[in-house]
Scaffold this motif. Structure first.
Motif, short mmCIF file in Angstrom:
data_model
loop_
_atom_site.label_atom_id
_atom_site.label_comp_id
_atom_site.label_asym_id
_atom_site.label_seq_id
_atom_site.Cartn_x
_atom_site.Cartn_y
_atom_site.Cartn_z
N THR A 161 0.86 -1.19 0.00
CA THR A 161 0.00 0.00 0.00
C THR A 161 0.89 1.24 0.00
OG1 THR A 161 -1.68 -1.15 1.29
CG2 THR A 161 -1.79 1.24 1.24
N VAL A 162 0.61 2.16 -0.89
CA VAL A 162 1.38 3.39 -0.91
C VAL A 162 0.40 4.57 -0.92
CG1 VAL A 162 3.33 2.37 -2.11
CG2 VAL A 162 1.50 3.48 -3.42
N GLY A 163 0.94 5.75 -0.68
CA GLY A 163 0.04 6.91 -0.58
C GLY A 163 0.42 8.01 -1.55
N PHE A 164 -0.58 8.83 -1.84
CA PHE A 164 -0.36 10.03 -2.64
C PHE A 164 -1.11 11.18 -1.96
CE2 PHE A 164 -1.84 13.14 -5.68
CZ PHE A 164 -0.69 13.44 -6.40
N ILE A 165 -0.40 12.30 -1.76
CA ILE A 165 -1.08 13.44 -1.16
C ILE A 165 -0.91 14.66 -2.05
CG2 ILE A 165 -1.09 15.01 0.80
CD1 ILE A 165 -0.32 12.60 2.54
N GLY A 166 -2.02 15.16 -2.53
CA GLY A 166 -2.00 16.32 -3.41
C GLY A 166 -2.47 17.56 -2.67
N GLY A 167 -2.20 18.71 -3.23
CA GLY A 167 -2.66 19.96 -2.61
C GLY A 167 -4.12 20.15 -2.89
N MET A 168 -4.45 21.04 -3.80
CA MET A 168 -5.84 21.19 -4.17
C MET A 168 -6.18 20.16 -5.22
SD MET A 168 -6.45 25.22 -4.41
CE MET A 168 -8.17 25.57 -4.60
N ASP A 169 -7.44 19.80 -5.24
CA ASP A 169 -7.91 18.82 -6.20
C ASP A 169 -8.11 19.51 -7.55
OD1 ASP A 169 -9.19 16.90 -7.63
OD2 ASP A 169 -10.51 16.28 -5.99
N ILE A 170 -7.00 19.63 -8.31
CA ILE A 170 -7.09 20.27 -9.62
C ILE A 170 -6.47 19.34 -10.66
CG2 ILE A 170 -7.14 22.66 -8.80
CD1 ILE A 170 -4.11 22.76 -9.38
N PRO A 171 -6.79 19.54 -11.94
CA PRO A 171 -6.36 18.60 -12.98
C PRO A 171 -4.85 18.34 -12.96
CG PRO A 171 -7.91 20.17 -13.87
CD PRO A 171 -7.65 20.59 -12.48
N LEU A 172 -4.06 19.40 -12.80
CA LEU A 172 -2.62 19.24 -12.86
C LEU A 172 -2.15 18.17 -11.87
CD1 LEU A 172 0.15 20.18 -13.89
CD2 LEU A 172 0.16 21.85 -12.03
N ILE A 173 -2.70 18.21 -10.68
CA ILE A 173 -2.24 17.28 -9.65
C ILE A 173 -2.74 15.86 -9.96
CG2 ILE A 173 -2.19 16.84 -7.17
CD1 ILE A 173 -0.70 19.33 -8.07
N HIS A 174 -3.88 15.79 -10.62
CA HIS A 174 -4.35 14.47 -11.03
C HIS A 174 -3.39 13.83 -12.02
CE1 HIS A 174 -8.23 13.76 -9.15
NE2 HIS A 174 -8.37 15.08 -9.14
N LYS A 175 -2.72 14.66 -12.80
CA LYS A 175 -1.72 14.13 -13.74
C LYS A 175 -0.64 13.38 -12.98
CE LYS A 175 0.14 16.12 -17.68
NZ LYS A 175 0.57 17.21 -18.58
N PHE A 176 -0.15 14.00 -11.91
CA PHE A 176 0.86 13.34 -11.08
C PHE A 176 0.29 12.05 -10.51
CE2 PHE A 176 4.21 16.57 -10.42
CZ PHE A 176 3.59 17.71 -10.89
N GLU A 177 -0.88 12.20 -9.93
CA GLU A 177 -1.49 11.08 -9.21
C GLU A 177 -1.70 9.89 -10.14
OE1 GLU A 177 -5.54 11.93 -7.83
OE2 GLU A 177 -5.93 9.85 -8.42
N CYS A 178 -2.20 10.18 -11.35
CA CYS A 178 -2.56 9.10 -12.25
C CYS A 178 -1.31 8.38 -12.77
CB CYS A 178 -3.38 9.65 -13.40
SG CYS A 178 -3.98 8.38 -14.50
N GLY A 179 -0.29 9.14 -13.09
CA GLY A 179 0.94 8.50 -13.53
C GLY A 179 1.53 7.63 -12.44
#
Ligand SMILES: Nc1ncnc2c1ncn2[C@@H]1O[C@H](COP(=O)(O)OP(=O)(O)OP(=O)(O)O)[C@@H](O)[C@H]1O
Ligand SMILES: Nc1ncnc2c1ncn2[C@@H]1O[C@H](COP(=O)(O)OP(=O)(O)OP(=O)(O)O)[C@@H](O)[C@H]1O
Ligand SMILES: [Mg+2]
Ligand SMILES: [Mg+2]
Lengths: 365, 322, 306, 549
Positions: free
Chosen positions: C122-140
């Protein structure tokens, strides 16, 4: 019967207070190793030295007038509306929905419709806290703070998931149709053959803001509703004695308040960015509190205080843009201005009163 | 779905999250029970966080940092007292000004000192308050339930958490069992009663505000030198306002403040644990889970908490002669 | 004289603004030149800043952040002789260079490393605001992780919905602890100043963190698995170096161009096993030759692995 | 208390040092000169009265003596020793205690907590509370000053609150007790009780300064009396050597009629008919237990009763604003038409439209908005009248015209309608309220405590206007705790006790004694007897409380 002439209280006291605030600010600037004189010059020329500077100063002032009026109206009903931020954000949503989804052929038509959208959304966002306060006694200060956060969440969701054009990186709505763009004051000046404030965001909303000040003055001091708002604000038992329903007036006052906060969106969303961006309000809701309190809860005072804050905002922006002074300095200056003119005003007033009193005594003798 | 380990972790997290709120809330309690409204809690915490982190970094000692944090917050308290007690200014305006002042000054000074855009460098080792193990925590860890509660939940927090928790009964005791508390409550309800009893209203209020400064100082130091390892601009992130909400929620009473801040902490902890709540037919997006604590607060306020009556003399400067 | 405009987060945002600043500094050191820099204060200043810089003769003008896109579209045509570079956004104007990064690719590599370093699955991802740019990081990141551990789990949190979300290390720390309590033993933070709190909490708990944008491995040596670097500094450096010869059009800073990547240095090399290094190299090659396709969240606003 | 030194300076060697000797006290509040060069000598062991119009400066002078205000100039001697009283603590140490006109109690504290506040001797409360409990018990026995030490102040009647104030002073071993208008809020029985206590204190050698507007009290209890006017001390005389008429003239500067001149009533048709009116407040306490009465045109019905027996609730209910959360039942008819007792049309606005005017008991929180100007207050409650509207806006000029006229008619001083209500003296504030309601020419005027705390000049005036309104054929419901006022103004008197009307009397055929018994809830066995004396047109169906349940 007064201790000192009215002009002294209205003009002299704030003037000396502002000067004191600037004096302390100068010390702060010195302390961080910069030149206060140069800073002042940059600020004044940047904000007031050209039509360009004025264009920005007035633009910011317009925002602050609306949020200031919002706080002021509620304050007269003794309601402390900290929710201007959220209400203004929702006003922006109202504007965006109206402009994106209704076919509005001309800005003259778009403006009133968008104003209704803005005011309605802002008012709606104020309605729930108002109703809870009136009916359930839920403290409006808490609920409006909470509604600021909730508005931010809602807007975040709507912009990212619903209004954002497909493929756009920016969590912002599409641009509003060209036909709905509000004329800038530059354009108005151009029709009279003048060049004034090229590329500045100040637009016709400024006149609406000025008109709003006047209408608010009428509302509070010249209408029945205003009378009832002021009665409720001073004394709830008094309101009941006079047959004024606290529930009705609480809700109405907050609707008007939220409506004003929402109307700010006409300026920043419709007039400036011409699309809805995340965090479009940028703290103007909170500055509205300072503006209203400093403006002594009078529309004319609000107007002046908004101008002052517009000046600080633009002057400070110039400072941050073109000098090595960090932009946070301007927040400190704002703080000092608020402190000295708003909270420490008696420090100036008391000695002045004593001075005028002894002058009068000497005159009598 | 909710296993006990996760519940313990949730409450554990709630404890940490509530601590700054609780400290700020108690700070506000002293101030407001004495009749001085304080919407500057946020600013004082921020100032304290900054000075605590700065000094802790420079000296390498969290304790000296704590003192500096208290000093920073006290300086703002002093301004608030000067404006709203000595010069009988508007308490709300003064509070707003203090929030602005802290927000600007921290970054300005931070840039001047560290050239890191208002951040302080990361704190390490003794510059931070480390978690402390309560006595017997290790021995009891194996014991079911008690072990869970004591060793995993209660033990292993920073000393400031325990201070905050102890401040609740202490505050109750001070308010209800001591001369100072009696006078403090009286001055917030009817300052004239205190004045005519020959006690100085001004001195009492200044004292209350000073206590408020100390507690905000601890709260800020906790944020910067315990929960995180250094100062970041605006790091209080609205916690002062939430503390204010909790104070009203708690109707200005210490035990209720404990309850209210714990509730806020718990709601946030839950939202943290369930970032996307999947209800089967619909997944609640993260934005709304983030806003959940605020939404629930409104609902609780509307549903279960009656009218909150503030201290009667609150917000009004004491003026004998108009 | 070139100019650099930072977005609202400010120069020292622990994120791409800071990286941009780094690039400009490097350019100064290497060329001895000078540049103008501006920090925004409000939305309305964007246009003001662009125009004023353009009028004072700055060239090229580099700006960080997608939020400038709209304004640049309006301003660029008014100054055909000035070259502009915008980061993280495509603006189709003849005098604009649009620099875009393939964050998903870099994050994909980070995901592979996380999966291999994770013992719990199990690993984690923590983004700042929920905006498209950060989803790019998250999805990759999620794709990379699943490519190694298809049955593993990626926990995802966003900090908040106001700008405070980028500056709340306390909340970041709590989120990290919450993820760790749910089994995560590697946490990737893409949240600006909030990330500092995330990485601190991860280090405090003895787990591994992944930094973002610039190389953050030095923050907690031995506790940072890697950093997904996004070479905004290179973009700025290149633009500054190109001067008014800056080439318009879209400049894709991908893995191949070393626009993104995972940082390995003395702070984390002990954590990188040979297998891990091999897997990363293999993935790099795969992405380069097209045999591995990392889905870009922005293409359709969805992520295939979630 | 240290024994006062016996050296007497220049004073006659025979006289003992005065308890209080004020010389040349002046005090200005901004431009207002509240006290001008005042001398006052109060002999030890006497009761010294101080009288004067509203705003004459009485409270200010006493507050200076108590260290609440700082004088601009002048000296104070206590028991022959010069004393610089900079704060109340100094005054308390010198043995001075003061009961303020507006009590300085903490509403949500218990009696005990209020007593020890400021006199806790010690950092912890427990010992002080225990000691205070003991002292309180002793004082209660000694002076019949009974109050439950654990009751909260807000639960106490004003009379009891005042006892707490007196106990506070005695607990601090006050030797000199100042009472500022103590009887303004008391019933006659309570006032008598207070006077017995004061006599007792005097007998013990304590000195008492008593401020009052009631000349009867001055004549009854004081040894000496000082008169103030416009900030100056105009006379100090022995009570035995003066008369009420003389005092009144000294006070006001002109002759004052101390009794209401009023001809016989000529009642017409019933204006208000109230049947079975009940009210339960939000805590479930039955405040009105079935009230029935009529008022006819051209008569004044006086309601006597100890405060707290439902008069306030009755007035508020008739005025259209019963307490929040209360439930109301029963019927009310106004000029023969029913009035809603619940629902949205039972509000004060509707009541006013139906011709009901209302002078509330509490002028400062209900009857006036203290921050509003006089002219704004003249429109208060009537702000939606058509003649005050001009299109969408209010016609402020029209309101100001009315205000100016009303203030002339009622001789409100200062005659400046732009002044905020709080800047008028109590008497003039009351005149503003009465003017506003009477000038509207209501069919029915509800009027509560019309002259509480008002000086005798203003009382005379207000009484005259009430009688004039009656003579113009209007109905008036008068609620007052002043039996003198009830007796001299009313055409009929109803006595309320515990939410019921205990009985009805004609003023000419009853005595304060009899009313006092009724007010205490003691009914005569033959309750219908007095009705025989009532002329037929005054009679209405009377039911006993039992029948109404
Ligand atoms: N706190 C104050 N600030 C300013 N002015 C005051 C204050 N208190 C009293 N005054 C002024 O001083 C004058 C004297 O007031 P004071 O209260 O002593 O009158 P008083 O004789 O007690 O009247 P009353 O019979 O109504 O109680 C008043 O006319 C008022 O204008
Ligand atoms: N703070 C104040 N500022 C200005 N005037 C005041 C102030 N306090 C009292 N006064 C004035 O002092 C006078 C006496 O005031 P006081 O408090 O004794 O009330 P009052 O007139 O006796 O009314 P009441 O009989 O209702 O108590 C009045 O003229 C009142 O308006
Ligand atoms: Mg008085
Ligand atoms: Mg009085």
């Amino acid at each position: 019967m007064d201790k000192m002439p009215k002009w002294a209280d209205v003009i002299l006291t704030p003037l000396i207070s502002v000067l004191l605030a600037f004096a302390i600010s100068a010390l702060v600037i010195l302390a961080i190793g910069e030149n206060p004189w140069m800073a002042l010059k940059t600020m004044v020329t940047g904000a007031l030295g050209s039509s360009y500077g004025w264009g920005f100063t007035l633009y910011y002032a317009t925002n602050f007038i609306f949020t200031g009026l919002a706080v002021m109206v509620a304050y007269h009903a003794s309601l402390f509306n900290i929710g201007g931020e959220g209400q203004a954000a929702m006003g922006g949503l109202g504007v965006a929905l109206v402009l994106l989804y209704l076919p509005l052929p001309h800005w003259l038509i778009a403006l009133p419709v968008a104003m209704i959208g803005a005011a309605a959304f802002g008012a709606a966002w104020a309605f729930i806290p108002a109703w809870l306060q009136a009916k359930r006694g839920s403290h409006i200060v808490i609920t409006t703070i909470m509604f600021n956060f909730i508005a931010a969440a809602l807007l975040n969701y709507v912009l990212v998931n619903l209004l954002r054009p497909v493929g756009s990186m920016d969590p912002a709505s599409a641009r509003f149709p060209d036909a709905t763009h509000l004329p800038k004051i530059t354009d108005l000046a151009a029709t009279f053959g003048m060049t004034w404030g090229e590329h500045t965001p100040v637009n016709v909303t400024f006149f609406i803001a000025v008109l709003a000040c006047f209408l608010t003055w009428l509302l509070i001091w010249r209408t029945r509703l205003g009378y009832e708002i002021r009665v409720l604000g001073r004394s709830e038992p008094g309101a009941l004695y006079a047959g004024i329903s606290p529930v009705k007036i609480t809700v109405l006052a907050m609707l008007i308040s939220g409506g004003f906060a929402g109307l700010m969106a006409i300026n920043n969303v419709m007039g400036e960015s011409e699309r809805l961006v995340l965090n479009a309000v940028e703290g103007a809701g909170f500055i509205g509190i300072a503006v209203a309190l400093m403006g002594r809860n009078h529309p004319f005072g609000v107007f002046l205080a908004a101008l002052l804050f517009g000046f600080l905002y633009q002057g400070g922006g110039e400072l941050a843009l073109w000098t090595s002074i960090p932009r946070e300095l301007i927040i400190v200056i704002q703080a000092l201005v608020i402190l000295f003119t708003g909270a420490l005003d008696n420090m100036v007033r008391m000695p002045l009163e004593r001075m005028f009193l002894s002058m009068r005594k000497r005159g009598d003798a | 779905m909710v296993d006990s380990g996760r519940a313990v972790q949730g409450i554990d997290s709630a404890l940490r999250l509530m601590t700054p709120l609780l400290l700020a809330c108690l700070a506000g309690l002293y101030s407001e029970r004495s009749g001085v409204f304080d919407i500057g809690l946020e600013g004082k915490m921020l100032m304290a966080a900054f000075s605590a982190a700065t000094v802790a970094y420079l000296t390498g000692s969290a304790w000296i940092g704590l003192l500096a944090g208290i000093a920073g917050s006290m300086a703002l308290s002093l301004i608030h007292g000067l404006a709203s007690i000595t010069f009988r200014g508007n308490q709300l305006i003064s509070g707003v000004a203090i929030n602005f002042l802290a927000s600007g000054l921290t970054v300005l000074l931070g840039i001047k000192i560290f050239q890191l855009g208002g951040r302080t460098p990361s704190l390490e080792g003794a510059a931070r308050f480390q978690p402390i193990e309560l006595p017997l925590a290790e021995t009891l860890r194996g014991v079911p339930v008690i072990g869970d509660l004591y060793s995993n939940l209660l033990s292993g927090h920073s000393i400031l958490v325990y201070i905050a928790l102890l401040l609740v009964p202490l505050t109750w005791w001070v308010l209800n069992r001591t001369r100072f508390g009696l006078r403090l409550r009286a001055v917030g309800e009817n300052p004239a009663s205190v004045d005519t009893a020959g006690v100085s209203v001004t001195r009492l209020r200044h004292a209350a505000i000073a206590i408020c400064g100390v507690l905000c100082g601890i709260a800020g130091a906790y944020l910067a030198t315990s929960l995180s390892a250094g100062f970041v601009k605006e790091m209080t992130a609205g916690r002062g306002f939430i503390a204010l909400a909790a104070l009203i929620f708690a109707k200005w009473r210490p035990w209720s403040a404990l309850f209210a801040t714990f509730l806020f902490g718990l709601l946030e902890a839950i939202a943290n644990q369930y970032p996307n709540l999947d209800l089967g037919f619909i997944t609640i997006p993260s934005m709304f889970m983030n806003a959940l604590p605020y939404i629930l607060t409104v609902i609780i306020l509307a549903g279960f908490v009656g009218r909150a009556i503030p201290p009667r003399a609150g917000g009004e400067p004491y003026v004998k002669e108009r | 004289e070139p100019a650099l405009i930072y977005d609202l987060g400010g120069k020292f945002d622990k994120s791409f603004n800071e990286a941009a600043f780094g690039g400009a500094q490097r350019w100064v050191e290497e060329t001895g030149g000078t540049y103008k820099e501006l920090e925004m204060q409000s939305e309305a200043q964007r246009e003001q800043a662009l125009r004023r810089l353009a009028e004072t003769g700055a060239n090229p003008i580099v700006m960080t952040g997608f939020a400038f896109g709209d304004v640049l579209n309006k301003v660029a045509p008014d100054y055909p002789d000035v070259k502009f570079a915008i980061i993280d956004m495509v603006v189709e104007q003849p005098n604009v260079q649009s620099v875009v990064f393939t964050e998903e690719e870099g994050s994909y590599l980070a995901g592979i490393m996380a999966a291999m370093a994770s013992e719990s699955g199990t690993v984690g991802f923590i983004g700042g605001m929920d905006i498209p740019l950060i989803h790019k990081f998250e999805c990759g990141y999620a794709q990379g992780f699943k490519s190694v551990k298809p049955d593993g789990q990626v926990l995802i949190n966003y900090t908040g919905t106001t700008p405070a979300a980028w500056n709340d290390p306390v909340k970041g720390g709590e989120l990290a602890k919450a993820q760790i309590s749910q089994g995560a033993d590697v946490v990737y933070a893409a949240a600006g100043g909030t990330g500092i709190g995330v990485l601190q909490a991860v280090a405090d708990e003895g787990k591994l963190g992944i930094g973002v944008d610039s190389n953050q491995n030095h923050l907690h040596p031995g506790q940072m698995l890697t950093s997904m670097v996004k070479r905004v500094d290179n973009a700025v450096f290149d633009a500054f170096t190109a001067g008014d010869a800056l080439e318009p059009g879209v400049k894709v800073m991908d893995l191949a161009a070393e626009g993104v990547g995972v940082a390995v240095d003395e702070n984390n090399q002990d954590l990188i096993t040979p297998e891990m290094q091999a897997a990363v190299d293999e993935a790099k090659a795969g992405i380069a030759d097209g045999s591995i396709e990392v889905h870009d969240y922005m293409a359709d606003n969805t992520c295939p692995v979630e | 208390m240290a024994e006062p030194a016996q050296h007497l300076g220049g004073r006659s060697a025979t006289a003992a040092p005065a308890a209080i000797e004020l010389t040349g006290i002046s005090k200005a509040f901004g431009p207002v000169q509240a006290n001008k060069d005042i001398d006052l000598r109060v002999e030890r062991g006497t009761i010294h009265g101080i009288i004067g119009e509203n705003g004459a400066g009485k409270s200010t002078l006493m507050s200076i003596l108590y260290g609440f205000y700082k004088p601009d100039s002048g000296t104070i001697e206590v028991n022959g020793q010069p004393l610089s009283i900079t704060d109340s603590m100094t005054a308390i140490r010198a043995g001075i205690g003061m009961v303020f006109q507006h009590f300085k109690l903490v509403q949500n504290f218990t009696v005990l907590e209020n007593i020890i506040l400021g006199a806790e001797d010690g950092r912890l409360l427990r010992p002080a509370l225990a000691k205070a409990r003991g002292v309180l018990r002793r004082l209660a026995e000694e002076y019949q000053l009974n109050v439950d030490p654990d009751e909260r102040i807000e639960e106490l009647s004003v009379g009891h609150q005042q006892r707490v104030e007196i106990l506070k002073a005695l607990y601090r071993q006050a030797d000199i007790l100042i009472l500022d208008e103590p009887t303004g809020v008391l019933t006659p029985a309570e006032a008598d009780h207070l006077f017995r206590i004061l006599e007792g204190l005097k007998a013990e050698g304590k000195t008492i300064i008593l401020i009052t507007h009631k000349l009867r009290e001055i004549m009854e209890i004081t040894d000496n009396v000082s008169v103030m006017r416009r900030g100056e001390m105009v006379a100090s005389v022995r009570t035995a050597e003066t008369s009420p008429e003389e005092l009144a003239e000294l006070m006001v500067g002109r002759k004052v009629l101390l009794n209401v001149e009023k001809g016989p009533a000529s009642p017409g048709a019933p204006v208000l008919e109230v049947r079975g009116l009940k009210m339960v407040d939000d805590e479930g306490v039955e405040r009105l237990r079935g009230i029935d009465f009529d008022i006819r045109a051209g008569e004044i019905l006086g309601i006597a009763g100890v405060s707290g027996n439902g008069q306030t609730q009755l007035l508020e209910l008739l005025g259209g604003y019963p307490e929040k959360g209360s439930t109301v039942s029963g019927t009310i008819h106004m000029n023969g038409e029913p009035l809603d007792v619940t629902g949205t049309r039972s509000d004060a606005r509707t009541r006013r439209k139906r011709g009901i005017g209302h002078v509330p008991e509490d002028r400062q929180t209900e009857g006036l908005i203290m921050d509003f100007t006089a002219w704004e207050n003249i429109a208060f409650g009537y702000h939606d009248k058509p003649e005050y509207q001009r299109g969408w806006l209010m016609d402020n000029d029209a309101i100001r015209r009315d205000a100016q006229k009303y203030m002339e008619d009622f001789d409100c001083r200062p005659r400046n309608c732009h002044l905020a209500a709080r800047n008028f003296s109590g008497g003039n504030q009351q005149k503003l309220v009465v003017a506003r309601e009477i000038e509207r020419n209501p069919d029915l005027l509800l009027i509560g405590q019309p002259t509480r705390g008002v000086d005798i000049g203003a009382i005379e005036f207000i009484h005259k206007r009430i009688v004039e309104l009656r003579d113009a054929g209007k109905a008036i419901l008068l609620v007052s705790v002043e039996l003198d006022e009830i007796l001299s103004l009313s055409d009929r008197i109803a006595v309320m006790f515990d939410g019921r009307i205990m009985g009805e009397r004609l003023p000419s055929e009853t005595t304060t004694g009899e009313l006092g018994l009724l007010m205490a809830g003691i009914t005569d066995t033959d309750r219908h007897d007095p009705a025989e004396g009532i002329p037929p047109e005054h009679q209405y169906v009377e039911t006993t409380p039992e029948e109404r349940v």
